[in-house]
Design a protein around this motif. Structure first.
Motif, mmCIF file in Angstrom:
data_model
loop_
_atom_site.group_PDB
_atom_site.id
_atom_site.type_symbol
_atom_site.label_atom_id
_atom_site.label_comp_id
_atom_site.label_asym_id
_atom_site.label_seq_id
_atom_site.Cartn_x
_atom_site.Cartn_y
_atom_site.Cartn_z
ATOM 1 N N GLU A 48 0.827 -1.224 0.000
ATOM 2 C CA GLU A 48 0.000 0.000 0.000
ATOM 3 C C GLU A 48 0.853 1.261 0.000
ATOM 4 O OE1 GLU A 48 -3.592 0.499 0.308
ATOM 5 O OE2 GLU A 48 -4.312 -1.138 1.537
ATOM 6 N N MET A 52 2.355 0.184 4.961
ATOM 7 C CA MET A 52 2.316 -0.994 5.829
ATOM 8 C C MET A 52 3.541 -1.847 5.502
ATOM 9 S SD MET A 52 -0.785 -3.770 6.235
ATOM 10 C CE MET A 52 -0.854 -4.165 4.495
ATOM 11 N N PHE A 100 2.295 -0.124 10.854
ATOM 12 C CA PHE A 100 1.218 0.646 10.232
ATOM 13 C C PHE A 100 1.560 2.133 10.289
ATOM 14 C CE2 PHE A 100 -0.619 -3.177 12.110
ATOM 15 C CZ PHE A 100 -1.449 -3.668 11.106
ATOM 16 N N TYR A 104 -3.002 5.345 8.811
ATOM 17 C CA TYR A 104 -3.264 4.292 7.828
ATOM 18 C C TYR A 104 -4.450 3.430 8.243
ATOM 19 C CZ TYR A 104 -2.678 0.106 5.041
ATOM 20 O OH TYR A 104 -2.896 -0.961 4.208
ATOM 21 N N ASP A 105 -5.299 3.126 7.274
ATOM 22 C CA ASP A 105 -6.480 2.292 7.469
ATOM 23 C C ASP A 105 -6.373 1.137 6.492
ATOM 24 O OD1 ASP A 105 -8.971 1.254 7.956
ATOM 25 O OD2 ASP A 105 -10.086 2.983 7.224
ATOM 26 N N CYS A 106 -5.994 -0.045 6.977
ATOM 27 C CA CYS A 106 -5.806 -1.174 6.062
ATOM 28 C C CYS A 106 -7.158 -1.709 5.604
ATOM 29 C CB CYS A 106 -4.944 -2.266 6.692
ATOM 30 S SG CYS A 106 -5.813 -3.507 7.648
ATOM 31 N N HIS A 109 -10.388 -7.478 5.572
ATOM 32 C CA HIS A 109 -9.941 -8.765 5.046
ATOM 33 C C HIS A 109 -10.272 -9.887 6.021
ATOM 34 C CE1 HIS A 109 -6.696 -7.395 7.670
ATOM 35 N NE2 HIS A 109 -6.300 -8.653 7.767
ATOM 36 N N ALA A 150 -10.370 -5.064 9.867
ATOM 37 C CA ALA A 150 -9.346 -4.142 9.378
ATOM 38 C C ALA A 150 -8.627 -3.564 10.589
ATOM 39 C CB ALA A 150 -9.979 -3.031 8.542
ATOM 40 N N TRP A 151 -7.490 -2.919 10.316
ATOM 41 C CA TRP A 151 -6.713 -2.252 11.362
ATOM 42 C C TRP A 151 -6.540 -0.799 10.950
ATOM 43 C CZ3 TRP A 151 -6.310 -5.308 15.396
ATOM 44 C CH2 TRP A 151 -6.271 -6.698 15.210
ATOM 45 N N GLN A 152 -6.666 0.100 11.914
ATOM 46 C CA GLN A 152 -6.507 1.520 11.632
ATOM 47 C C GLN A 152 -5.615 2.146 12.689
ATOM 48 O OE1 GLN A 152 -8.077 4.668 13.032
ATOM 49 N NE2 GLN A 152 -7.113 5.775 11.360
ATOM 50 N N VAL A 187 -2.882 -5.409 -1.669
ATOM 51 C CA VAL A 187 -1.852 -6.373 -1.278
ATOM 52 C C VAL A 187 -1.283 -7.085 -2.510
ATOM 53 C CG1 VAL A 187 -2.567 -6.732 1.105
ATOM 54 C CG2 VAL A 187 -3.670 -8.032 -0.701
#
Length: 197
Positions: A48, A52, A100, A104-106, A109, A150-152, A187
């Motif tokens: 990204e 990440m 991260f 960032y907001d992945c 998934h 998701a992770w933020q 990804v």
């Protein structure tokens, strides 16, 4: 005691967090005593647009793992150099550090796995597809059970770092439907895990 300033960033590392070393132990064949068999610097891959970073610490390809004749180390090296490792290693485990970027907001998934996610640096927000969120801080642990998530990183200035251990699991069936891996966007270059066939 060494400070984090003594651990410079490593090649490929996108964050400004300290570099990492993996210490792999074993046994002296003559004495049977425990030894540090190898020290391995982090090997980073970014995703990204460098927001990440992944560092695969260790993998296993069977459970329970065989440590005899260093079979686990040999297989780990084969897996990590094959270019075929997805997020999950079929029939085994993956230990991975993920950095991260600030803000960032992945992607949302899912993996077919049982995961332990531990916050090592900063804070991170766990976001579920239901809309539920939890703000996690250093030392907090998420037990991720094949859910869409998701992770933020809520910080506007500081990188966050998590350690993940992903374990392959049996297929999860919900309402008669098998929930499969869904890697979402961003990804490119990360192969599918291949454990949900």
């Amino acid at each position: 005691m060494a400070s984090s300033d003594d651990r410079p960033q490593q090649p490929g590392q996108v964050s400004n967090l300290p570099g990492l070393t993996t210490y792999i132990t074993g046994h002296d064949e003559l004495t049977g005593k425990a030894i540090v068999q190898s020290k391995r610097p982090g090997k980073w891959t970014s995703f990204e647009d460098n927001l990440m970073g992944f560092n695969v610490i260790y993998t296993t390809s069977e459970f329970p793992a065989s440590l005899n004749s260093n079979a686990d180390i040999t297989r780990h090296d084969e897996v990590t150099t094959s270019g075929k490792l997805g997020l999950v290693q079929p029939g085994g485990t993956v230990c991975r550090i993920v950095d991260f970027a600030p803000g960032y907001d992945c992607i949302m998934h899912r993996t077919q796995s049982l995961d332990y996610g531990v916050v090592l640096e900063g804070s991170i927000e766990l976001v579920l597809d239901s809309g539920e969120t939890e703000l996690m801080h250093r030392g907090d642990v998420a037990v991720q059970r094949a859910t869409m998530h998701a992770w933020q990183n809520p910080s506007k200035t500081d990188w966050a770092r998590m350690l993940f251990v992903l374990q392959d699991c049996q297929k999860l069936v919900l309402g008669g439907k098998v929930l499969k891996e869904d890697l979402g966007r961003g990804v490119e270059g990360l192969p599918p895990s291949g454990n949900d066939q």
